[in-house]
Design a protein around this motif. Structure first.
Motif, PDB file in Angstrom:
ATOM      1  N   LEU A   1     -18.264  29.909  14.632  1.00 64.18           N
ATOM      2  CA  LEU A   1     -19.369  29.059  14.186  1.00 64.18           C
ATOM      3  C   LEU A   1     -20.672  29.699  14.632  1.00 64.18           C
ATOM      4  CD1 LEU A   1     -20.530  27.436  16.883  1.00 64.18           C
ATOM      5  CD2 LEU A   1     -18.529  26.015  16.490  1.00 64.18           C
ATOM      6  N   VAL A   2     -21.776  29.175  14.105  1.00 68.03           N
ATOM      7  CA  VAL A   2     -23.098  29.699  14.408  1.00 68.03           C
ATOM      8  C   VAL A   2     -23.835  28.690  15.266  1.00 68.03           C
ATOM      9  CG1 VAL A   2     -25.289  30.533  13.482  1.00 68.03           C
ATOM     10  CG2 VAL A   2     -23.154  30.996  12.253  1.00 68.03           C
ATOM     11  N   ALA A   3     -24.355  29.141  16.421  1.00 67.10           N
ATOM     12  CA  ALA A   3     -25.213  28.313  17.255  1.00 67.10           C
ATOM     13  C   ALA A   3     -26.667  28.682  16.944  1.00 67.10           C
ATOM     14  CB  ALA A   3     -24.897  28.546  18.724  1.00 67.10           C
ATOM     15  N   LEU A   4     -27.397  27.735  16.350  1.00 64.71           N
ATOM     16  CA  LEU A   4     -28.814  27.970  16.026  1.00 64.71           C
ATOM     17  C   LEU A   4     -29.612  27.597  17.272  1.00 64.71           C
ATOM     18  CD1 LEU A   4     -30.795  28.776  13.777  1.00 64.71           C
ATOM     19  CD2 LEU A   4     -30.917  26.370  13.125  1.00 64.71           C
ATOM     20  N   THR A   5     -29.818  28.602  18.147  1.00 60.27           N
ATOM     21  CA  THR A   5     -30.442  28.346  19.450  1.00 60.27           C
ATOM     22  C   THR A   5     -31.957  28.205  19.341  1.00 60.27           C
ATOM     23  OG1 THR A   5     -30.518  30.729  19.840  1.00 60.27           O
ATOM     24  CG2 THR A   5     -28.614  29.550  20.699  1.00 60.27           C
ATOM     25  N   LYS A   6     -32.529  27.723  20.467  1.00 59.96           N
ATOM     26  CA  LYS A   6     -33.986  27.503  20.567  1.00 59.96           C
ATOM     27  C   LYS A   6     -34.460  26.561  19.462  1.00 59.96           C
ATOM     28  CE  LYS A   6     -34.595  32.102  22.628  1.00 59.96           C
ATOM     29  NZ  LYS A   6     -35.398  33.344  22.679  1.00 59.96           N
TER      30      LYS A   6
ATOM     31  N   PRO B   1     -27.433  23.338  15.325  1.00 60.82           N
ATOM     32  CA  PRO B   1     -28.666  23.526  16.099  1.00 60.82           C
ATOM     33  C   PRO B   1     -28.443  23.116  17.552  1.00 60.82           C
ATOM     34  CG  PRO B   1     -29.042  22.226  14.101  1.00 60.82           C
ATOM     35  CD  PRO B   1     -27.573  22.286  14.304  1.00 60.82           C
ATOM     36  N   VAL B   2     -28.873  23.957  18.490  1.00 67.53           N
ATOM     37  CA  VAL B   2     -28.709  23.659  19.919  1.00 67.53           C
ATOM     38  C   VAL B   2     -29.948  24.121  20.672  1.00 67.53           C
ATOM     39  CG1 VAL B   2     -26.184  23.833  19.909  1.00 67.53           C
ATOM     40  CG2 VAL B   2     -27.548  25.866  20.347  1.00 67.53           C
ATOM     41  N   SER B   3     -30.093  23.593  21.877  1.00 66.49           N
ATOM     42  CA  SER B   3     -31.155  24.034  22.779  1.00 66.49           C
ATOM     43  C   SER B   3     -30.606  24.017  24.191  1.00 66.49           C
ATOM     44  CB  SER B   3     -32.386  23.125  22.670  1.00 66.49           C
ATOM     45  OG  SER B   3     -33.310  23.443  23.697  1.00 66.49           O
ATOM     46  N   ALA B   4     -30.575  25.186  24.820  1.00 64.52           N
ATOM     47  CA  ALA B   4     -30.106  25.263  26.199  1.00 64.52           C
ATOM     48  C   ALA B   4     -31.116  24.614  27.141  1.00 64.52           C
ATOM     49  CB  ALA B   4     -29.872  26.721  26.589  1.00 64.52           C
ATOM     50  N   ARG B   5     -32.394  24.530  26.719  1.00 68.15           N
ATOM     51  CA  ARG B   5     -33.442  23.972  27.584  1.00 68.15           C
ATOM     52  C   ARG B   5     -33.421  22.455  27.578  1.00 68.15           C
ATOM     53  NH1 ARG B   5     -38.850  22.485  27.395  1.00 68.15           N
ATOM     54  NH2 ARG B   5     -38.907  22.752  25.139  1.00 68.15           N
ATOM     55  N   THR B   6     -33.288  21.827  26.386  1.00 70.87           N
ATOM     56  CA  THR B   6     -33.327  20.361  26.298  1.00 70.87           C
ATOM     57  C   THR B   6     -31.933  19.736  26.273  1.00 70.87           C
ATOM     58  OG1 THR B   6     -33.301  20.320  23.872  1.00 70.87           O
ATOM     59  CG2 THR B   6     -35.457  20.571  24.955  1.00 70.87           C
ATOM     60  N   GLY B   7     -30.919  20.532  25.999  1.00 75.53           N
ATOM     61  CA  GLY B   7     -29.563  19.986  25.910  1.00 75.53           C
ATOM     62  C   GLY B   7     -29.193  19.505  24.526  1.00 75.53           C
ATOM     63  N   GLU B   8     -30.097  19.624  23.564  1.00 79.05           N
ATOM     64  CA  GLU B   8     -29.808  19.182  22.203  1.00 79.05           C
ATOM     65  C   GLU B   8     -28.602  19.935  21.622  1.00 79.05           C
ATOM     66  OE1 GLU B   8     -31.660  19.368  17.655  1.00 79.05           O
ATOM     67  OE2 GLU B   8     -32.910  19.965  19.374  1.00 79.05           O
TER      68      GLU B   8
END
Length: 664
Positions: A107-112, A144-151
């Motif tokens: 799968l694709v993690a759309l980071t930031k 969509p993910v964000s390592a900073r916010t946890g989304e």
């Protein structure tokens, strides 16, 4: 399940793995100082569907070789693409590499994702979907993910756990672990880490580090970062190894720790290659490249087999000539990059690890490669046995595919093969080819008997070389033993005859032989009278005695050791045995041989004498039983069976015992 990250530099791969697992995979001081991954990093996440192992790879273009070292053993790809940058050059190269390695789950993690708005997310998602088209990851989910916010982290974790529940088991072959790290651990010694490619390993097992051949024992195992008694296919394992010469510097990234029976390195491999459409020029003969297989990187030359050159986007057969041997298995994936490490050229699968240096493009050879390309071992084996030379080494076939130990017997039973275990090799033929060999032997013997009715039979080697299916000599002897057991033929000394064929002496010759035979036996057996002496004793013409001996020689009853000097065949076998016994202590001379057989003959008037001893040894020299160097001789063990003397006592019931018993 082993998850491998992929993607462009600074797209957040390490941060994402850290957010999921709580582990910072940047372990090197330089990695922390520069904020980028330089070497492989590892992290583990316990879940309800087992432990998820993460391999975090560098994204820098100059470190693609390190990415490849970690990508070879993954079950699932986590393609990381930053929402603010979108698809970048290393994104495309990593995606191409995953496709060449056959990684179809991911799968694709759309980071930031927190850095962009909804329209930008949608635009990048469309760009990603277009990039995935035509690859094994086409249609993969984009989260969509964000390592900073946890989304999105919870959703990503759930998706990975769900994928782990459906991960397919790897093949159940013999044990192989591709080494990506080797280091010394205080209080433990040498430790290697890697992914178990096939089979299983247990504490206490004996293994070999290939291609060096370094023998080792497994002292302890960590599987998925926990102490374990066993490591199985698909596990990330750390093996604590012990043994003479086993040190961390002696084992390198790219080595393979494996079952000792699999150690058979190769430096010439026939393969199927797909050239990427992005390659600027065709690949011609002897094209230089860097080959990546498992964790190894090595220089290679590419020789196209299907055509003179391979154009961008082409797929076909090639031969890979490596700068040094590697450990590999048939059907393993590989990737080729250019010698400057700037671009990926293509990739494919290994098809034949024992490729020839000559006649590699003949139609016959290409047919063999195509048959070997079959994924199902049974289908591949059946196809290969229908091509010249119509037989193969069954154990080597199973070894090169890293099949389970019991695979040769199972394949033989499933396909109804005929096997001949002789000379340390288990040769296999299809039932139809075995029937053809039987018929060919019968026809050759019948024709020989018709043309030579007064001869005892046909020479074994002549018969072997006349067959359309030409077996190696040890296997052919065993085949004759099988046919003799079945009552089809008989092997007598150096001759083979059909069971119904028999050369008989005339009544007159029978009477004469009854008078002559005792003169060649008994006390005189090691120095029998010559033709003229026998003729004088019996008051017969020399020509008549000589004619009789020539006929008896063809029947395998006597051997003409020197001119007009005939010995009984059993006596010759005994003398070969004496020579073999003398050779056990090294080379021997004529005097030692004379003393040895004189001891067997008894002292006195029947002493052998130096001249006769030398004649006997020269007879052995002519037949290759002894090898002379000056005045000394040694035994040629490959010719001991010529007069029915075995090199070593065979085990009871061994197939080789039957061949030896009937060998000429």
């Amino acid at each position: 399940m082993i998850i491998g990250t992929a993607g462009h530099i600074d797209h957040g791969k390490t941060a994402l793995v850290g957010a999921l697992t709580g582990v910072d995979t940047d372990r090197l001081k330089e990695e922390k100082a520069r904020g980028i991954s330089i070497d492989l990093g590892f992290a583990y996440l316990p879940t309800e569907n087992g432990i998820l192992g993460f391999i975090d790879v560098p994204g820098h273009e100059r470190l693609v070789h390190t990415m490849l070292a970690g990508a070879g053993g993954i079950d699932f790809a986590l393609l990381v693409i930053a929402a603010d940058d979108g698809v970048m050059p290393q994104t495309r190269e990593h995606l191409a590499i995953l496709d060449l390695l056959g990684v179809s789950r991911g799968l694709v993690a759309l980071t930031k994702a927190d850095l962009v708005d909804a329209p930008r997310r949608a635009a990048v998602s469309s760009e990603i979907a277009a990039a995935l088209e035509g690859t094994a990851l086409a249609g993969a989910p984009i989260l969509p993910v964000s390592a900073r916010t946890g989304e999105g982290l919870a959703e990503l974790r759930d998706a990975l756990v769900a994928a782990a529940a459906t991960v397919a088991g790897r093949n159940e072959g013999r044990f192989r672990l591709s080494v990506d790290r080797s280091f010394a651990l205080a209080g433990a010694g040498t430790v290697v880490t890697g992914t178990v490619v096939s089979g299983a390993v247990a504490v206490g097992d004996r293994v070999v580090v290939s291609p060096s051949g370094l023998a080792a024992r497994v002292r302890s195992i960590h599987a998925q970062n926990r102490p374990a008694e066993r490591g199985i296919a698909g596990d990330r394992c750390a093996l604590n190894l012990a043994g003479e010469g086993v040190t961390a510097p002696a084992i390198s990234r790219g080595d393979v720790v494996l079952d000792p029976s699999l150690h058979a390195p190769t430096d010439r491999i026939d393969a199927r290659l797909r050239v990427l459409a992005s390659e600027p020029k065709p690949l011609g003969t002897w094209f230089p490249a860097r080959l990546h297989h498992g964790a190894v990187e090595i220089g290679a030359r590419v020789v196209p087999l299907s055509a003179e050159a391979m154009a961008p986007g082409d797929e076909g057969l090639v031969q890979l000539v490596l700068e040094r041997p590697i450990a590999a298995a048939v059907r393993d994936r590989f990737v080729l990059r250019d010698t400057s490490a700037r671009r990926t050229i293509g990739g494919g699968r290994f098809l034949d690890l024992r490729a020839p240096a000559r006649k590699r493009r003949t139609p016959e050879r290409l047919a063999v490669i195509e048959a070997a390309a079959e994924a199902d071992p049974a289908v591949a084996l059946a196809g290969l046995l229908e091509l010249p030379p119509y037989h193969l080494d069954l154990d080597a076939f199973a070894r090169d595919r890293a099949l389970a130990t019991d695979a040769p017997a199972a394949l033989a039973a499933g396909l109804g093969l005929v096997t001949l275990a002789a000379g340390g090799v288990t040769l296999a033929l299809s039932a139809s080819r075995w029937a053809g060999l039987r018929a060919g032997i019968a026809e050759a013997l019948a024709a020989y008997h018709a043309a030579n009715p007064d001869l005892a039979g046909m020479g074994v080697e002549k018969l072997r070389l006349e067959q359309a299916i030409r077996l190696p000599r040890p296997a052919f002897l065993l085949a004759l033993a099988r046919l003799a057991e079945a009552g089809m033929l008989a092997v007598e000394g150096a001759w083979v005859r059909l069971a119904g064929h028999e050369v008989r002496l005339t009544p007159r010759d029978e009477v004469l032989w009854e008078a002559v035979e005792p003169m060649l036996a008994g006390p005189e057996r090691f120095r029998p009278p010559r033709v003229r002496d026998i003729a004088g004793r019996l008051d017969e013409p020399e020509a008549e005695i000589r004619r009789l001996f020539k006929l008896l020689s063809r029947l395998g009853k006597v051997d003409e050791v020197a001119h007009d000097h005939f010995f009984l065949r059993p006596v010759v076998s005994v003398m070969v045995g004496h020579a073999k016994a003398l050779a056990a202590d090294g080379e021997f001379g004529a005097a030692a041989f004379r003393d040895r057989i004189e001891g067997g003959a008894g002292a006195g008037e029947h002493a052998v004498g130096r001249k006769v001893a030398i004649q006997i040894l020269e007879f052995f020299d002519r037949h290759g039983v002894t090898l002379r160097r000056g005045d000394l001789r040694r035994i040629n063990r490959h010719r001991l069976d010529l007069f029915g003397v075995a090199d070593a006592p065979p085990a009871a019931g061994d197939d080789a015992a039957k061949a030896s018993a009937l060998s000429p």
